[in-house]
Design an enzyme around this catalytic site. Sequence first.
Site, PDB file in Angstrom:
ATOM      1  CD  GLN A 194      12.238   2.264  53.820  1.00 23.11           C
ATOM      2  OE1 GLN A 194      13.436   2.349  53.563  1.00 23.11           O
ATOM      3  NE2 GLN A 194      11.806   1.813  54.983  1.00 23.11           N
ATOM      4  CD  GLU A 197      24.578   6.023  64.450  1.00 18.05           C
ATOM      5  OE1 GLU A 197      24.318   5.226  65.377  1.00 18.05           O
ATOM      6  OE2 GLU A 197      25.621   5.981  63.771  1.00 18.05           O
ATOM      7  CG  HIS A 205      16.957   0.245  55.079  1.00 21.67           C
ATOM      8  ND1 HIS A 205      17.587  -0.396  56.119  1.00 21.67           N
ATOM      9  CD2 HIS A 205      15.686   0.481  55.527  1.00 21.67           C
ATOM     10  CE1 HIS A 205      16.760  -0.541  57.142  1.00 21.67           C
ATOM     11  NE2 HIS A 205      15.588  -0.006  56.786  1.00 21.67           N
ATOM     12  CE1 TYR A 237      12.134  -0.415  63.278  1.00 23.32           C
ATOM     13  CE2 TYR A 237      13.090  -1.926  61.680  1.00 23.32           C
ATOM     14  CZ  TYR A 237      12.913  -0.645  62.158  1.00 23.32           C
ATOM     15  OH  TYR A 237      13.505   0.412  61.516  1.00 23.32           O
ATOM     16  CE1 TYR A 273      31.650   8.529  62.064  1.00 27.62           C
ATOM     17  CE2 TYR A 273      32.481   7.683  59.983  1.00 27.62           C
ATOM     18  CZ  TYR A 273      32.518   8.627  61.001  1.00 27.62           C
ATOM     19  OH  TYR A 273      33.434   9.658  60.950  1.00 27.62           O
TER      20      TYR A 273
END
Length: 382
Positions: A92, A250, A157, A271, A260
């Site tokens: 990513q 979210e 990430h 997963y 959070y």
Amino acid sequence: MLRTRILAILGLVGVLLMPPTAVQAGGYPSEQGVLQLRPLVTGLEHPWSMAFLPDRQGLLVTERPGRLRLVDPQGGLSEPIGGVPAVYARGQGGLLDVALSPEFAQDRLVYLSYAEAGDGGRAGTAVGRARLSLDKRKLEGFQVIFRQLPKLSSGAHFGSRLVFDRDGYLFVALGENNQRSTAQDLDKLQGKVVRLHPDGQVPRDNPFVGQPGARAEIWSYGHRNQQGAALNPWTGQLWTHEHGPRGGDEINIPQAGKNYGWPLATHGVNYSFLPIPEARGKTVAGTEPPHYVWKKSPAISGMAFYDGERFPAWRGNLFIGALAGRALIRLELRGDQVVHEERLLEPLDARIRDVRQGPDGYLYVLTDAANGQLLRLELRPK
């Protein structure tokens, strides 16, 4: 072995030569009217973000492999702009967000976030800035102003989004490098929103300044993989969103010093469908619940509030791209509360990576593909 490699190469070539996603000639139905898509640019390799230059001078687009390009007002695509830093283009990772200085008309500063290689094959998110040359062909004097430390990602990430607030502070929304517990560690910059001066210096009123064992850059923590952020134009508050695991994407409105929840509190599972080992429930004392949550993850990316005059039916709405959901999500707001959701462009069957409101009042979206597109979205009201 040779045959396998040849087939793999042919498969990659096939992907690169695939035509862009076809636009539906008759438009796309929506609750407010018919949506029309105008393809502006094709052939972008995994475009990630865009930023509009002032005075209708076009827009900058990042491509994840490490290229920054200019799209001129006529839809022409430049050669890669020089002066972009080397990026860690694995998984990513790569060249991610782009944002302009609030004083761009005077300083011509462009901010980039990207995955930066470290030792041992690991990487982390970095942010730098440079001046865009007058001919728009290169970035001059690139300087790194922030590094996510320690570098822990092996390709997953990174986040990340860049947002300037009304006071000129720079917020950087970061991922937790797929190292879950680090989102709760105040001595690490994984899974955090950080708040900086434009030159990377730490504001004295950041919530953890002077706290032993805590990074002074941190604004909020307990986030997973944040790939959307925008400033609410009516309240001036920062909104962010993040990928959950399997379920639990979210939206949050990050407040100074607040936790959070990830991975202690989550609406998702692994997963593999197994529970998250660290999770204690959907809500956990001492953590903030999501402002809005999806039980089934659309895999959200990009975020834009619509405050334009061109399409009054959209004014006050929030738009978010969906990767796995292959749609553009429209959220109606009443104040800060989400009161209705609609999925747009589903027949397009494209991964929507980013969405922005242009200075002309149209919405612009990027499709995430080896042959990605920049599309302009128009609404023909009922």
